[in-house]
Design a protein around this motif. Structure first.
Motif, PDB file in Angstrom:
ATOM      1  N   ALA A 176      47.883   8.351  75.317  1.00  0.00           N
ATOM      2  CA  ALA A 176      48.040   7.258  74.648  1.00  0.00           C
ATOM      3  C   ALA A 176      48.104   7.500  73.267  1.00  0.00           C
ATOM      4  O   ALA A 176      48.914   6.747  72.648  1.00  0.00           O
ATOM      5  CB  ALA A 176      46.647   6.547  75.185  1.00  0.00           C
ATOM      6  N   TYR A 177      47.298   8.556  72.680  1.00  0.00           N
ATOM      7  CA  TYR A 177      47.927   8.734  71.102  1.00  0.00           C
ATOM      8  C   TYR A 177      49.248   9.119  70.945  1.00  0.00           C
ATOM      9  O   TYR A 177      49.831   8.551  70.076  1.00  0.00           O
ATOM     10  CB  TYR A 177      46.795   9.964  70.791  1.00  0.00           C
ATOM     11  N   ILE A 178      49.572   9.999  71.792  1.00  0.00           N
ATOM     12  CA  ILE A 178      51.335  10.361  71.722  1.00  0.00           C
ATOM     13  C   ILE A 178      51.872   9.186  71.851  1.00  0.00           C
ATOM     14  O   ILE A 178      53.089   9.002  71.103  1.00  0.00           O
ATOM     15  CB  ILE A 178      51.475  11.362  72.990  1.00  0.00           C
ATOM     16  N   LYS A 179      51.694   8.160  72.552  1.00  0.00           N
ATOM     17  CA  LYS A 179      52.643   7.095  72.787  1.00  0.00           C
ATOM     18  C   LYS A 179      52.449   6.152  71.511  1.00  0.00           C
ATOM     19  O   LYS A 179      53.440   5.546  71.023  1.00  0.00           O
ATOM     20  CB  LYS A 179      51.999   6.141  74.096  1.00  0.00           C
ATOM     21  N   GLU A 180      51.470   6.114  70.730  1.00  0.00           N
ATOM     22  CA  GLU A 180      51.067   5.164  69.429  1.00  0.00           C
ATOM     23  C   GLU A 180      51.406   5.892  68.265  1.00  0.00           C
ATOM     24  O   GLU A 180      51.747   5.016  67.265  1.00  0.00           O
ATOM     25  CB  GLU A 180      49.652   4.553  69.669  1.00  0.00           C
ATOM     26  N   ALA A 181      51.373   7.024  68.333  1.00  0.00           N
ATOM     27  CA  ALA A 181      51.394   7.681  66.811  1.00  0.00           C
ATOM     28  C   ALA A 181      52.820   7.470  66.111  1.00  0.00           C
ATOM     29  O   ALA A 181      52.924   7.332  65.039  1.00  0.00           O
ATOM     30  CB  ALA A 181      51.043   9.323  67.029  1.00  0.00           C
ATOM     31  N   PRO A 182      53.797   7.611  66.841  1.00  0.00           N
ATOM     32  CA  PRO A 182      55.154   7.717  66.323  1.00  0.00           C
ATOM     33  C   PRO A 182      55.473   6.443  65.485  1.00  0.00           C
ATOM     34  O   PRO A 182      56.057   6.505  64.416  1.00  0.00           O
ATOM     35  CB  PRO A 182      56.141   7.826  67.389  1.00  0.00           C
ATOM     36  N   ARG A 183      54.891   5.379  66.144  1.00  0.00           N
ATOM     37  CA  ARG A 183      55.170   4.062  65.366  1.00  0.00           C
ATOM     38  C   ARG A 183      54.185   3.859  64.022  1.00  0.00           C
ATOM     39  O   ARG A 183      55.111   3.220  63.036  1.00  0.00           O
ATOM     40  CB  ARG A 183      54.570   2.661  66.505  1.00  0.00           C
ATOM     41  N   THR A 184      53.082   4.443  63.962  1.00  0.00           N
ATOM     42  CA  THR A 184      52.531   4.455  62.789  1.00  0.00           C
ATOM     43  C   THR A 184      53.241   5.363  61.664  1.00  0.00           C
ATOM     44  O   THR A 184      53.215   5.235  60.335  1.00  0.00           O
ATOM     45  CB  THR A 184      51.092   4.941  62.755  1.00  0.00           C
ATOM     46  N   ILE A 185      53.676   6.242  62.300  1.00  0.00           N
ATOM     47  CA  ILE A 185      54.312   7.473  61.391  1.00  0.00           C
ATOM     48  C   ILE A 185      55.533   7.053  60.617  1.00  0.00           C
ATOM     49  O   ILE A 185      55.539   6.748  59.503  1.00  0.00           O
ATOM     50  CB  ILE A 185      54.577   8.757  61.867  1.00  0.00           C
ATOM     51  N   SER A 186      56.376   6.535  61.500  1.00  0.00           N
ATOM     52  CA  SER A 186      57.755   5.832  60.954  1.00  0.00           C
ATOM     53  C   SER A 186      57.292   4.836  59.854  1.00  0.00           C
ATOM     54  O   SER A 186      58.192   4.412  59.032  1.00  0.00           O
ATOM     55  CB  SER A 186      58.425   5.482  62.011  1.00  0.00           C
ATOM     56  N   GLN A 187      56.198   3.932  60.099  1.00  0.00           N
ATOM     57  CA  GLN A 187      56.101   2.769  59.246  1.00  0.00           C
ATOM     58  C   GLN A 187      55.651   3.419  57.739  1.00  0.00           C
ATOM     59  O   GLN A 187      56.005   2.645  56.939  1.00  0.00           O
ATOM     60  CB  GLN A 187      54.797   1.977  59.830  1.00  0.00           C
ATOM     61  N   TYR A 188      55.534   4.516  57.545  1.00  0.00           N
ATOM     62  CA  TYR A 188      55.425   5.245  56.363  1.00  0.00           C
ATOM     63  C   TYR A 188      56.319   6.157  55.897  1.00  0.00           C
ATOM     64  O   TYR A 188      56.127   6.939  55.040  1.00  0.00           O
ATOM     65  CB  TYR A 188      53.774   5.743  56.078  1.00  0.00           C
ATOM     66  N   GLY A 189      57.472   6.027  56.666  1.00  0.00           N
ATOM     67  CA  GLY A 189      58.790   6.975  56.416  1.00  0.00           C
ATOM     68  C   GLY A 189      58.656   8.375  56.639  1.00  0.00           C
ATOM     69  O   GLY A 189      59.420   9.381  56.499  1.00  0.00           O
ATOM     70  N   GLY A 190      57.597   8.466  57.714  1.00  0.00           N
ATOM     71  CA  GLY A 190      57.706   9.900  58.223  1.00  0.00           C
ATOM     72  C   GLY A 190      58.408  10.163  59.598  1.00  0.00           C
ATOM     73  O   GLY A 190      58.931   9.241  60.280  1.00  0.00           O
ATOM     74  N   LYS A 191      58.651  11.385  59.867  1.00  0.00           N
ATOM     75  CA  LYS A 191      59.489  11.666  60.976  1.00  0.00           C
ATOM     76  C   LYS A 191      59.009  13.028  61.406  1.00  0.00           C
ATOM     77  O   LYS A 191      58.544  14.104  60.491  1.00  0.00           O
ATOM     78  CB  LYS A 191      60.953  11.740  60.523  1.00  0.00           C
ATOM     79  N   TYR A 192      59.109  13.281  62.661  1.00  0.00           N
ATOM     80  CA  TYR A 192      58.556  14.659  63.466  1.00  0.00           C
ATOM     81  C   TYR A 192      59.668  15.684  62.980  1.00  0.00           C
ATOM     82  O   TYR A 192      60.763  15.323  63.195  1.00  0.00           O
ATOM     83  CB  TYR A 192      58.522  14.509  64.903  1.00  0.00           C
TER      84      TYR A 192
END
Length: 95
Positions: free
Chosen positions: A19-35
């Motif tokens: 569930a965390y893996i599914k939601e985390a990318p959305r929050t990261i991209s909102q702040y200009g982050g990328k894996y």
């Protein structure tokens, strides 16, 4: 200057962690982050490291990384990670 969040995580409950893996990318991209790296194979080249999940996230700045971590969006999903894993998160400025 770019900054990086480095996470070393031991997942204790993969079902909950999904569930965390599914939601985390959305929050990261909102702040200009990328894996940059996310749980791929890792090899210890020197020293005594534990075999844990490694994640590397790039943000435009250290302030962006801190804003993401302290954001309402991330606060909402952080318990998903805390209930399913333990570990270390570090933010560092690039050079």
């Amino acid at each position: 200057m770019a900054a990086y969040v480095i996470a070393q995580i031991e997942v204790t409950d993969w079902e909950k962690f999904q569930a965390y893996i599914k939601e985390a990318p959305r929050t990261i991209s909102q702040y200009g982050g990328k894996y940059i790296a996310r749980g791929g194979e890792s090899v210890v080249l020197e020293g005594d490291a534990q075999n844990k999940r490694m994640v590397l996230i790039e943000f435009p700045s250290l302030q962006h990384a801190k804003d993401w971590y302290n954001s309402e969006e991330y606060r909402q999903i952080k318990p998903l990670r805390m209930d399913a894993a333990q570990g270390l998160l570090i933010a560092v400025e690039g050079c």
